[in-house]
Design an enzyme around this catalytic site. Sequence first.
Site, mmCIF file in Angstrom:
data_model
loop_
_atom_site.group_PDB
_atom_site.id
_atom_site.type_symbol
_atom_site.label_atom_id
_atom_site.label_comp_id
_atom_site.label_asym_id
_atom_site.label_seq_id
_atom_site.Cartn_x
_atom_site.Cartn_y
_atom_site.Cartn_z
ATOM 1 N N VAL A 42 0.772 -1.323 0.068
ATOM 2 C CA VAL A 42 -0.020 -0.159 -0.066
ATOM 3 C C VAL A 42 1.326 1.640 0.361
ATOM 4 O O VAL A 42 1.555 1.334 0.656
ATOM 5 C CB VAL A 42 -0.794 0.322 1.511
ATOM 6 C CG1 VAL A 42 -1.860 0.934 1.372
ATOM 7 C CG2 VAL A 42 -1.748 -1.145 1.265
ATOM 8 N N ASP A 98 -11.837 -10.694 9.223
ATOM 9 C CA ASP A 98 -10.382 -10.526 9.621
ATOM 10 C C ASP A 98 -9.733 -8.837 10.243
ATOM 11 O O ASP A 98 -9.239 -8.040 9.942
ATOM 12 C CB ASP A 98 -8.546 -10.279 8.814
ATOM 13 C CG ASP A 98 -7.652 -10.408 9.523
ATOM 14 O OD1 ASP A 98 -7.668 -10.646 10.507
ATOM 15 O OD2 ASP A 98 -6.562 -10.320 8.751
#
Length: 605
Positions: free
Chosen positions: A24, A131
């Site tokens: 990212v 998650d």
Amino acid sequence: MAPVVLGGRYRLEAPLGSGGMAEVWRAVDERLGRKVAVKLLHPRALPPERERFLLEVRALSRLFHPGIVQVLDLGEEEGRPYFVMELVEGGSFDRLGPFEEGLEGERILEAAQKVMEALAHLHTQGILHRDLTPKNILLTREGHPKVMDFGLAYLLQESRHLTRTGYTLGTPTYMAPEQAKGLPLTPKADLYSFGAVLYRTLTGKPPFEGENDQAVLFQHVYEEPKPPEALNPAVPRAVGEAVLALLAKHPEERPSHPALFQGVLEDFRALRLATPRAGASRSGHYPLGPEPRRLALKGRLDLGGEAAWPGEMVYAGGRVYLGVGKSLAEVDLLTGEVRHQSLPEEASSPPVVRGGVYVGSWDGKVRRFRGRALEWTAETRAEVTASPLVLGERVYVASRDGTLYAYEKDRPLFRFHAGGHLSASPTFYRGLLFVGSEDGWLYALDPATGALRYKVRTGPIHAPAAAQGGVLFIPTWRGEVYAFDPLTRETLWNVELEEELWGGLALDEARVYVAAWDGVLRALDRATGEEAWSLEVGKVTAGLSYAAGHLFLATEEGRFLAVDQKGQVVFEATGLGAVQVPPLPLPQEVLVVNVLGQLYRFGVG
């Protein structure tokens, strides 16, 4: 090296993180001139990882909710798929913690409510996250949560697929028992994970810890977590119970309604109103207040006795409590009825309402009343001028004999002997009990044992330390104000004023408000201590109160003022008589009581 530009518009600036299948980046959308985040698949990603990556894009692209990170674009560069998201730069969810009585606690509950609403939207769209961790719930700079990182999400095309067999992929610290066992998953698994995230945020620790992943997963499946308030006494029981409900072992027992924390938030706000200085952190920051420009005098009541420093009003269940003369006054705001609970000597400390009503008097005793019945008495060897601190089943009483008396379930817990009179209420913050003494020291104690962790030289203290944003703001009798980090034990700044400080400070997100005996109200920058503005108001004995973007104060000259964050007076009433008790902001009115015990009600409309 030339900068990398994806799709001819997204210029990568700096890496934000990297995982097993993707990285990212913080980037700039050169076409629109805005900052974004770009998630880019690793060049050597395997086909299953590529499918998971594309699955995340499909999941996110279906979601439009203020609590879920938004996908802005999708593309591919040299065979590497990427997608563009809004940039969220406020840190992970657990940075909101630990839970404190005050604005910080309120922010955690408000954020929890928003995440519950986001999860409800997610599940309505047929998507499980699978998650949820603190790092997968990021905060904007304003503190609003955004659920993100859907790399392990899967789509549930029909309701029958809610029972599809789950996978053990995920993060063990936050994994639901059924996920740990590889059983069928439902949206209740996400609720359990969020419960574990909240537990860590409230207490600083996850619900279970172990030497390895298997040890942690075993506890998720078979063991019960300790109540959050056992790790952090600032957590109200109702908040802890809501979190434990999310951590129920059986999915069907977990509450799924999005408004789970709305009622808890309202209860917490009520708890702050029932505690002097708006909670154990003594910030003077009240949860709700009226628009002061619409205030007008709506009524006046005679409380039947003097109301002098260091008195303070508290509110609970439609009633206001205040020590007046040799009694505890109880005012029904609906009917205007005033009732009195007689005391052997004059009331000498602000009351506290927690299960019963606690009030101290000049005979050195703190009494707890339930209804009209005397339920419990704590006896000291001198006057009690500080309000008791009540945390769950613990009660702390500061006495002018220089001793802090601690009780648990009405039984003596410990006594701590300071070097001078204790005139200020204890402050509980960051897991420590702070007691200011007239001998010029601030003592940091273990709240369970009374053991002295450390002490700091300050100057004589008559008003409680106020805490917010990880900092203690300490007012001294001589007019100094210190900003002190209680964990590093460093003084961040100090300011010397002209005259004595009698009343408590008030805090907002950016300022520390202080009024000394020189008649000047000052707004100090919380980070630097520099004066942002000052205002001539008159001599202030009472503490300051802050609510809904405005500061409320009253003076010895009989003025009641509402001041905005720029230092502008937006409401004023005069001729009230000398006031030594802080104004009390409520949702639709502000209460002011003068020394003679006349209660003025300024309401909207």
